[in-house]
Design an enzyme around this catalytic site. Structure first.
Site: not given
Ligand code: TIU
Length: 220
Positions: A24, A129, A202, A72, A162
């Site tokens: 993204d 996505k 862990q 996204e 994401c």
């Molecule tokens: N790509 C992704 O992380 N989408 C989000 O909405 N991230 C936020 O931190 N809002």
């Protein structure tokens, strides 16, 4: 087996069988007027990692290893956007509304493009996505299976949303995951730090982390 020094211990992968997933890195998250800003975030922190992500991408390209990009975004009719996601935040602008870079988080709009500095080249898969995880409702799993790759390096934004969601999805599908520490960023520095720590805690419950300069020499 190439071995990349990492935390919590060295990351090994079969030679030639490693893919980079860039999550993204699109205008909607790193430029003012996109989805990230619509959620109330200061987007300026995210631009700082662009040169480091570019270096990592260049290293994978030079080694002839797959680079896969994700975006996204939603269909123009928003049929793949849950109403709950659209309503979240109660902002004045939300998914599908017209912003300065076109309709927010909608496929095909200028703001939904990957930033020009990191533009995909011919032959690289770009996964659209609708969710936070890149495996949900996408062909990513099929693409990786066809490439015969089970070891993944992750970069992109945002670390705890994401990127982490996709790494957790990958875990449950049997992939070994290495996060490039300085090629990922969050709007919240403390969330990035916590995410890196929880990934490698862990015994590497989610995976490994290491800086880009440590990864690059081991790709060729
Ligand atoms: N790509 C992704 O992380 N989408 C989000 O909405 N991230 C936020 O931190 N809002």
């Amino acid at each position: 087996m190439p071995i990349i020094p990492a935390q919590p211990y060295a990351f090994e992968f079969p030679a030639g069988k490693l893919a980079l997933i860039v999550i993204d890195m699109q205008r909607d998250f790193v430029e003012p007027g996109g989805f990230g800003a619509a959620l109330g975030n200061d987007v300026s922190l995210l631009t700082a990692i662009i040169p480091t992500v570019a270096e990592l991408i260049a290293g994978f390209r030079k080694a002839g290893l797959p680079v896969i990009h994700t975006r996204e975004g939603h269909r123009a009719d928003l049929s793949d956007c849950p109403p709950s996601k659209r309503a979240r935040g109660k902002g004045s602008l939300t998914i599908g509304d017209s912003g300065p870079m076109g309709r927010i988080l909608v496929d095909g709009e200028p703001g939904n493009d990957i930033i020009p500095e990191l533009a995909p080249i011919a032959g690289e898969a770009v996964i659209l996505k609708p969710g936070k995880g890149a495996f949900y409702a996408t062909p990513l799993g099929d693409i990786l299976r066809r490439a015969g790759v089970n070891h993944l390096v992750f970069a992109g934004v945002t670390t705890e949303v994401c990127v982490q969601t996709t790494m957790r999805e990958a875990n449950d599908r049997g992939y070994e995951c290495l996060l490039a520490e300085d090629a990922t960023e969050s709007y919240f520095p403390e969330f990035k730090a916590a995410t890196l720590a929880m990934i490698r805690a862990q015994g590497g419950i989610v995976g490994w982390t290491t800086p880009v300069k440590t990864i690059l020499p081991h790709l060729a």
